[in-house]
Design a protein around this motif. Structure first.
Motif, PDB file in Angstrom:
ATOM      1  N   GLU A  60       2.637 -24.880   3.407  1.00 30.09           N
ATOM      2  CA  GLU A  60       3.291 -23.821   4.199  1.00 30.09           C
ATOM      3  C   GLU A  60       3.925 -22.786   3.283  1.00 30.09           C
ATOM      4  N   ARG A  61       4.493 -23.235   2.191  1.00 32.50           N
ATOM      5  CA  ARG A  61       5.078 -22.325   1.206  1.00 32.50           C
ATOM      6  C   ARG A  61       4.011 -21.377   0.665  1.00 32.50           C
ATOM      7  N   GLU A  62       2.858 -21.927   0.330  1.00 27.33           N
ATOM      8  CA  GLU A  62       1.764 -21.113  -0.193  1.00 27.33           C
ATOM      9  C   GLU A  62       1.232 -20.149   0.868  1.00 27.33           C
ATOM     10  N   ARG A  63       1.115 -20.610   2.097  1.00 23.66           N
ATOM     11  CA  ARG A  63       0.642 -19.749   3.186  1.00 23.66           C
ATOM     12  C   ARG A  63       1.585 -18.566   3.386  1.00 23.66           C
ATOM     13  N   LEU A  64       2.879 -18.823   3.370  1.00 22.44           N
ATOM     14  CA  LEU A  64       3.855 -17.749   3.555  1.00 22.44           C
ATOM     15  C   LEU A  64       3.868 -16.785   2.373  1.00 22.44           C
ATOM     16  N   ARG A  65       3.672 -17.304   1.171  1.00 24.21           N
ATOM     17  CA  ARG A  65       3.597 -16.421  -0.009  1.00 24.21           C
ATOM     18  C   ARG A  65       2.392 -15.483   0.089  1.00 24.21           C
ATOM     19  N   ARG A  66       1.265 -16.025   0.515  1.00 26.09           N
ATOM     20  CA  ARG A  66       0.059 -15.201   0.668  1.00 26.09           C
ATOM     21  C   ARG A  66       0.229 -14.166   1.780  1.00 26.09           C
ATOM     22  N   LEU A  67       0.885 -14.561   2.851  1.00 27.07           N
ATOM     23  CA  LEU A  67       1.154 -13.642   3.951  1.00 27.07           C
ATOM     24  C   LEU A  67       2.064 -12.508   3.490  1.00 27.07           C
ATOM     25  N   TRP A  68       3.106 -12.843   2.726  1.00 28.69           N
ATOM     26  CA  TRP A  68       4.002 -11.827   2.194  1.00 28.69           C
ATOM     27  C   TRP A  68       3.247 -10.891   1.249  1.00 28.69           C
ATOM     28  N   LEU A  69       2.413 -11.470   0.390  1.00 25.45           N
ATOM     29  CA  LEU A  69       1.645 -10.661  -0.556  1.00 25.45           C
ATOM     30  C   LEU A  69       0.711  -9.710   0.177  1.00 25.45           C
ATOM     31  N   HIS A  70       0.068 -10.196   1.219  1.00 26.21           N
ATOM     32  CA  HIS A  70      -0.824  -9.341   2.021  1.00 26.21           C
ATOM     33  C   HIS A  70      -0.035  -8.186   2.641  1.00 26.21           C
ATOM     34  N   HIS A  71       1.131  -8.476   3.182  1.00 21.51           N
ATOM     35  CA  HIS A  71       1.966  -7.434   3.773  1.00 21.51           C
ATOM     36  C   HIS A  71       2.393  -6.423   2.706  1.00 21.51           C
ATOM     37  N   ALA A  72       2.765  -6.903   1.547  1.00 21.74           N
ATOM     38  CA  ALA A  72       3.178  -6.015   0.457  1.00 21.74           C
ATOM     39  C   ALA A  72       2.036  -5.094   0.040  1.00 21.74           C
ATOM     40  N   GLN A  73       0.821  -5.623  -0.017  1.00 25.33           N
ATOM     41  CA  GLN A  73      -0.332  -4.792  -0.402  1.00 25.33           C
ATOM     42  C   GLN A  73      -0.618  -3.734   0.664  1.00 25.33           C
ATOM     43  N   GLN A  74      -0.479  -4.105   1.929  1.00 28.02           N
ATOM     44  CA  GLN A  74      -0.677  -3.122   2.998  1.00 28.02           C
ATOM     45  C   GLN A  74       0.384  -2.022   2.925  1.00 28.02           C
ATOM     46  N   LEU A  75       1.615  -2.404   2.662  1.00 30.72           N
ATOM     47  CA  LEU A  75       2.691  -1.430   2.534  1.00 30.72           C
ATOM     48  C   LEU A  75       2.438  -0.497   1.356  1.00 30.72           C
ATOM     49  N   SER A  76       2.026  -1.057   0.248  1.00 27.38           N
ATOM     50  CA  SER A  76       1.709  -0.250  -0.932  1.00 27.38           C
ATOM     51  C   SER A  76       0.544   0.700  -0.650  1.00 27.38           C
ATOM     52  N   ASP A  77      -0.493   0.211  -0.006  1.00 27.07           N
ATOM     53  CA  ASP A  77      -1.638   1.060   0.352  1.00 27.07           C
ATOM     54  C   ASP A  77      -1.213   2.219   1.242  1.00 27.07           C
ATOM     55  N   PHE A  78      -0.342   1.945   2.194  1.00 27.41           N
ATOM     56  CA  PHE A  78       0.159   3.004   3.075  1.00 27.41           C
ATOM     57  C   PHE A  78       0.876   4.072   2.259  1.00 27.41           C
ATOM     58  N   TYR A  79       1.750   3.649   1.351  1.00 29.65           N
ATOM     59  CA  TYR A  79       2.479   4.609   0.525  1.00 29.65           C
ATOM     60  C   TYR A  79       1.526   5.422  -0.356  1.00 29.65           C
ATOM     61  N   ILE A  80       0.521   4.781  -0.891  1.00 30.79           N
ATOM     62  CA  ILE A  80      -0.436   5.492  -1.742  1.00 30.79           C
ATOM     63  C   ILE A  80      -1.202   6.536  -0.922  1.00 30.79           C
ATOM     64  N   LYS A  81      -1.654   6.151   0.256  1.00 33.09           N
ATOM     65  CA  LYS A  81      -2.392   7.096   1.112  1.00 33.09           C
ATOM     66  C   LYS A  81      -1.537   8.295   1.488  1.00 33.09           C
ATOM     67  N   ASN A  82      -0.229   8.089   1.589  1.00 29.75           N
ATOM     68  CA  ASN A  82       0.687   9.173   1.937  1.00 29.75           C
ATOM     69  C   ASN A  82       1.317   9.824   0.708  1.00 29.75           C
ATOM     70  N   GLU A  83       0.760   9.499  -0.460  1.00 30.22           N
ATOM     71  CA  GLU A  83       1.187  10.055  -1.733  1.00 30.22           C
ATOM     72  C   GLU A  83       2.670   9.808  -2.025  1.00 30.22           C
ATOM     73  N   SER A  84       3.188   8.694  -1.536  1.00 35.17           N
ATOM     74  CA  SER A  84       4.561   8.269  -1.835  1.00 35.17           C
ATOM     75  C   SER A  84       4.482   7.279  -2.996  1.00 35.17           C
ATOM     76  N   TYR A  85       4.158   7.808  -4.155  1.00 38.62           N
ATOM     77  CA  TYR A  85       3.864   6.960  -5.302  1.00 38.62           C
ATOM     78  C   TYR A  85       5.068   6.166  -5.789  1.00 38.62           C
ATOM     79  N   ILE A  86       6.247   6.758  -5.737  1.00 37.74           N
ATOM     80  CA  ILE A  86       7.444   6.053  -6.195  1.00 37.74           C
ATOM     81  C   ILE A  86       7.709   4.844  -5.299  1.00 37.74           C
ATOM     82  N   ALA A  87       7.560   5.005  -3.985  1.00 35.24           N
ATOM     83  CA  ALA A  87       7.750   3.885  -3.053  1.00 35.24           C
ATOM     84  C   ALA A  87       6.700   2.806  -3.310  1.00 35.24           C
TER      85      ALA A  87
END
Length: 89
Positions: A27-54
């Motif tokens: 369960e710990r590993e599943r939650l870590r992967r879920l968090w990582l996936h969310h973080a990558q989606q958030l980063s992708d959103f910022y990149i697409k919107n040219e919010s590079y610092i975020a």
């Protein structure tokens, strides 16, 4: 967007991280992967919107928690390059 940022910032560490329960590891590993996936989606959103610092802030937190994730270092290098080329400091 604000809600996604709040969820990202709410991370307090691994599930039952202060306990060494073998039964909790999957369960710990599943939650870590879920968090990582969310973080990558958030980063992708910022990149697409040219919010590079975020995006850099997100990737630095990912790097802090997943130091062995090589693709994160590559993404950070690209972001630093984009930031320098955009004229932002």
């Amino acid at each position: 967007m604000d809600e996604h940022e709040q969820v990202f910032q709410m991370d307090t560490g691994d599930y039952l991280g202060d306990c060494d329960y073998i039964w909790a590891e999957s369960e710990r590993e599943r939650l870590r992967r879920l968090w990582l996936h969310h973080a990558q989606q958030l980063s992708d959103f910022y990149i697409k919107n040219e919010s590079y610092i975020a995006a850099i802030k997100v990737q630095e937190k990912v790097q802090e928690l997943f130091a062995d994730a090589e693709d994160n270092y590559f993404i950070l290098m690209k972001l630093y390059e984009l930031l320098n080329n955009s004229g932002c400091r």
